[in-house]
Write an enzyme that holds these catalytic residues in place. Structure first.
Site, short mmCIF file in Angstrom:
data_model
loop_
_atom_site.label_atom_id
_atom_site.label_comp_id
_atom_site.label_asym_id
_atom_site.label_seq_id
_atom_site.Cartn_x
_atom_site.Cartn_y
_atom_site.Cartn_z
N ASP A 422 -1.31 -5.84 -1.91
CA ASP A 422 -2.09 -4.63 -1.70
C ASP A 422 -2.25 -3.91 -3.03
O ASP A 422 -1.64 -4.28 -4.04
CB ASP A 422 -1.34 -3.75 -0.68
CG ASP A 422 -2.15 -2.56 -0.21
OD1 ASP A 422 -3.38 -2.53 -0.44
OD2 ASP A 422 -1.56 -1.64 0.40
N GLU A 425 -6.61 -3.51 -6.88
CA GLU A 425 -7.95 -3.35 -7.48
C GLU A 425 -7.92 -3.18 -9.01
O GLU A 425 -8.96 -3.50 -9.61
CB GLU A 425 -8.66 -2.13 -6.86
CG GLU A 425 -9.01 -2.29 -5.40
CD GLU A 425 -7.80 -2.22 -4.48
OE1 GLU A 425 -7.83 -2.87 -3.42
OE2 GLU A 425 -6.82 -1.54 -4.84
N ASP A 571 -8.20 -0.13 4.49
CA ASP A 571 -7.71 1.06 5.19
C ASP A 571 -8.80 1.69 6.04
O ASP A 571 -9.38 2.73 5.69
CB ASP A 571 -7.17 2.07 4.17
CG ASP A 571 -5.96 1.53 3.42
OD1 ASP A 571 -5.34 0.59 3.92
OD2 ASP A 571 -5.66 2.05 2.34
#
Length: 881
Positions: A422, A425, A571
């Site tokens: 997670d 990015e 999310d």
């Protein structure tokens, strides 16, 4: 995971595009020294006039390379003559062989105009791509290219986004710049970059255009003042590296794309089971209680997950010694494994700058990102001040392997079965410029306070170990380097893409960071950070267990990610709009981006779900390939057993999913071998039916099953579209003759979902479901035959050991039904004790001539069922008359 901390940062408005039309002011290029070969064309491109230097310096000398790579694929590359400009490294996305095609045999043709240079890609007499509408711009920090499109085009792709599946065509901009995007808002850039679009032209076929470029970009789709449709690329750098591919159908085009970016990775059988997670499980006791409660509710649970709660102060490669002590966590994992269940945890890329093994080892090996003055680059995420691994560092794989080998050691550590990555990015809570990550972390309570310690579980869990019971006491640029031009503004480029977070470096890694190894800039490679972490993590998992297929689920992706990992859609929030859009997202990733292991957080991640929404979502989620219930710490708990209707819905959903699991496994395997998509929009199977082109609320689960979910609250009906074909209701067997119109399906209980079998299909199903996939594989098979309009049907079944990367033997069966006879043939290498115990033939108005205990006729379902005992050891044939 919830990104509420982002609200504490100052808001930065989205960047505004330049106001002038650069393409009309810039001179373009002229082509000279043109050389044509059997399967290629090369040329020099020279600036055709005075430089305009609008968003950087115009490069005077470019090269053109055209390759007819296959009969269906054309490669067109425009790059700088000195090859200094950054190009996506082959280590990230290996290039396909470009020498097998022929210009004479190709379905695609390349035409050009020399001065000013422009080009067209044609299929027959039809123009697919035409750059004659504006001059090519190739500057140090800005590239621009425009192509004309037909009126009202059917365009798809350009992910990741939550906009419509069929893209808007007026005043629409898709920005590709990976970012942490809580609530996955529409019309913004999200977690991944997939710069490929598909143009479906009905009976004339489908083609795709893939731009191999990882720089930030805006892709604009709009009309000129006189109404001409166009698509325009505006990138912050890199080169124009295009792959054009064509197919008679959308499915064919997707297959061709897979040949460019890589076939998806095969997943283990168990990964298609049901998964449960929550951000906010306070300790190992609560995790155990969730496992226990699923068992008591008789809802099959295949895999239990733990979010960052298990970590010591949110630091990766650590355990909270009081809430998730190693000994107790190992007991839990052993319990799961003894009951044929699995365990997965999260790992983030950012490593806490503190005294811990991950940080100390990383500093010793020098594998973290550094600023240009050689100091450690720091951000702020969940554990507070953090360092970031440099995935380009030559020693990064060894570092990552070592951390996994130690922390996830089967004998001494946490023996996980899969991995969740997670925040890659990469996310950074500290806004740009993050000059004081220590102060930001302190002011924002990072890491957050842990919940109070519980010495033991507050309630008994029969069957769990004693510890789970209540206690009695309670490099720089050089010519040919392809690493990027010097003297660029890597923080504030002249052209600003519409990044929802504002400046390029805001809430992420600074874009002026130079990576170790070849010396790539984060400015150019930002969109690759997540996919490089994915590759390194897959390798590390495989290093732990070289023989088995590693499951890695990631948030951030780039083109080709499916060859390594699966993806969850980030999310989302507990709203009907996110329930609906998950269908379009799933279809784009699975069918168009070749990332078939895909799903959203069932019942929603953020906010509070409702009983009705969660019940509906349980039914829909069972038709994702990746099926997981997950939500965040501030929301109400939403495990399926918490409401009676949701529990009933989940049991029904998983029952059907598990009985279909081998059908899923077979179709998924086919995609990993050929690129043929498993999850598909309706127009993939009915490419000439215009009514399917924008349908994004129904989908095909493989070629045989049409899913038509209820998509609004307080509704018990759905207007479902049925093409000109025959379908059979999954539950009743009733035939429905589609006429290319909507049909209202009513009285749909909140625990149900409309499912129809497409005529012409043979579906292998397990005779009954089970609590785990291990037990499921012991159940026998049944075949459901749904004759098509011509009275025939076909299907397939693939079996292997379910886990190994290298299969010693496989079972690959083909079923055909014609004129009352069922034939089974194929490859019978894999041995199994299960048999085909029954065959059901739908669409029958009278019983078969067979009688007695062998055959039975159900007049209500209009189906004949024949009991069989077919071994899966060789060819066979059955007379169903």
């Amino acid at each position: 995971m919830l990104r509420s901390l982002l609200l504490l940062a100052p808001l930065v408005g989205a960047a505004v595009l330049g106001v002038r039309d650069n393409s009309q002011e810039c001179p373009g290029y002229k082509a000279t020294n043109i050389r044509e070969g059997r399967n290629s064309l090369t040329a020099d491109l020279t600036l055709a006039g005075t430089p305009c230097n609008t968003y950087g310096t115009d490069l005077k000398n470019l090269k053109l390379l055209v390759e007819y790579q296959t009969d269906k694929r054309l490669h067109v590359k425009i790059y700088d003559a000195d090859e200094e400009v950054y190009q996506v490294p082959e280590s990230v996305l290996p290039r396909v062989d470009g020498k097998g095609g022929s210009g004479k045999k190709s379905a695609l043709k390349f035409d050009y105009q020399a001065n000013p240079f422009s080009f067209k890609v044609k299929r027959g007499g039809e123009v697919l791509f035409d750059t004659s509408g504006s001059n090519l711009i190739f500057q140090s920090q800005y590239l621009n290219l425009r192509t004309w499109l037909p009126e009202d085009p059917n365009l798809y792709g350009l992910g990741e986004h939550t906009d419509s599946l069929r893209l808007e065509t007026t005043n629409y901009t898709r920005t590709l710049w990976n970012r942490d995007a809580y609530a996955i808002p529409e019309k913004t850039n999200l977690y991944g970059t997939h710069p490929v679009y598909y143009d479906h032209r009905g009976q004339d076929g489908t083609h795709g255009v893939f731009l191999l470029n990882s720089n930030g970009m805006d892709i604009k789709i709009d009309k000129t003042e006189d109404g001409k449709q166009y698509l325009e690329y505006n990138t912050l750098g890199g080169v124009f590296d295009f792959y054009f591919f064509t197919g008679a159908t959308p499915k064919d085009a997707s297959i061709e794309y897979a040949k460019v970016v890589g076939l998806p990775a095969m997943q283990s059988y168990w990964t298609f089971g049901f998964h449960q997670c929550r951000y906010g499980y306070r300790d190992v006791f609560e995790v155990a209680e969730v496992v226990y409660n699923y068992t008591q509710a008789k809802i099959p649970l295949e895999t239990m997950w733990t979010d960052i709660d298990y970590m010591d102060r949110r630091r990766v490669f650590t355990l909270d010694p009081e809430r998730f002590p190693l000994e107790k966590l190992r007991e839990l994992v052993t319990y799961l494994h003894n009951h044929n269940q699995r365990y997965i945890v999260m790992v983030d890329p950012a490593v806490s700058v503190s005294d811990n093994v991950g940080y100390n080892d990383g500093m010793e090996q020098g594998i973290f990102l550094q600023t240009q003055n050689g100091s450690l680059y720091k951000g702020a995420v969940w554990p507070g001040v953090t360092a970031y691994p440099d995935w380009f560092h030559p020693d990064i794989q060894k570092y990552w392997n070592d951390q996994f080998a130690k922390f996830f050691d089967r004998k001494t550590g946490v023996d996980i079965d899969g991995l969740w990555i997670d925040m890659n990015e990469a996310a950074n809570f500290c806004p740009y410029p993050c000059s004081d990550p220590e102060g930001y972390s302190r002011d924002n309570d990072l890491p957050p306070a842990a919940p109070p310690v519980r010495p033991s579980n507050p309630r008994p869990l029969p069957g769990f170990p004693g510890d789970f019971q209540p206690s009695s006491s309670s490099k720089r640029s050089t010519k040919g380097s392809k690493v990027g031009l010097p003297n660029r503004d890597l923080i504030n480029p002249p052209y600003m893409i519409r990044n929802e977070a504002g400046s390029l470096s805001n809430k992420t890694i600074n874009t002026d960071i130079i990576h170790a190894g070849e010396g790539y800039a984060e400015y150019d490679t930002h969109n690759l950070y997540g996919t490089m972490m994915s590759s390194a993590s897959r390798n590390a998992m495989q290093h732990r267990r070289p023989e088995v297929r590693p499951l890695v689920i990631t948030r951030s992706t780039y083109a080709g990610a499916g060859a390594h990992v699966g993806h969850w859609l980030g999310d989302n929030i507990s709203e009907w709009s996110k329930y609906r859009v998950s269908i379009a997202q799933m279809l784009a990733f699975a069918s168009m981006f070749q990332v078939p292991m895909i799903g959203s957080d069932v019942c929603g991640f953020g906010g509070n779900t409702t009983e009705e929404l969660c019940a509906r979502w349980a039914r829909l989620g069972a038709f994702y390939t990746f099926f997981r219930n997950h939500n965040e710490i501030t929301g109400i708990p939403q495990e399926f057993y918490r409401w009676p209707t949701v529990a009933e819905s989940a049991r029904k959903a998983i029952d059907i999913r598990y009985r279909l699991l081998d059908y899923i496994y077979t179709a998924f395997h086919r995609q990993t071998q050929t690129g043929e998509p498993f999850l598909q929009p309706m127009f993939y199977l009915y490419p000439k039916d215009k009514n399917t082109f924008s349908n994004q609320l129904q989908f095909f689960y493989g070629d045989a099953i049409l899913v038509s979910p209820v998509t609004d609250g307080s509704q018990t009906s759905v207007d479902a579209y049925f093409p000109d074909d025959i379908f059979y209701d999954w539950h009743t067997g009733a035939a429905l003759r589609g006429r290319g119109a909507n049909v209202t399906l009513g009285n749909i209980d909140v625990t149900e979902i409309p499912i129809h079998i497409r005529g012409g299909s043979i579906i292998p199903i397990r005779s009954e479901s089970a609590m785990t996939t291990t037990e499921l594989r012991k159940k026998g098979f049944e075949l459901i035959i749904a004759p098509g309009l011509d009275g025939t049907a076909s299907g397939s079944l693939y079996l292997d050991d379910g886990d190994s990367i290298e299969q010693r033997a496989t079972l690959e069966l083909e079923f055909t039904y014609r004129k009352g006879r069922l034939r089974v043939k194929g490859k019978f290498g894999f041995r199994t004790d299960v048999k085909i115990n029954a065959v059901t033939l739908l669409g029958q108005s009278a019983p078969a001539s067979k009688s007695g205990s062998v055959a039975s006729f159900d007049s209500g379902r209009q189906a004949v069922t024949i009991k069989t005992s077919l071994d899966l050891t060789g060819p066979s044939e059955i007379d169903l008359n």
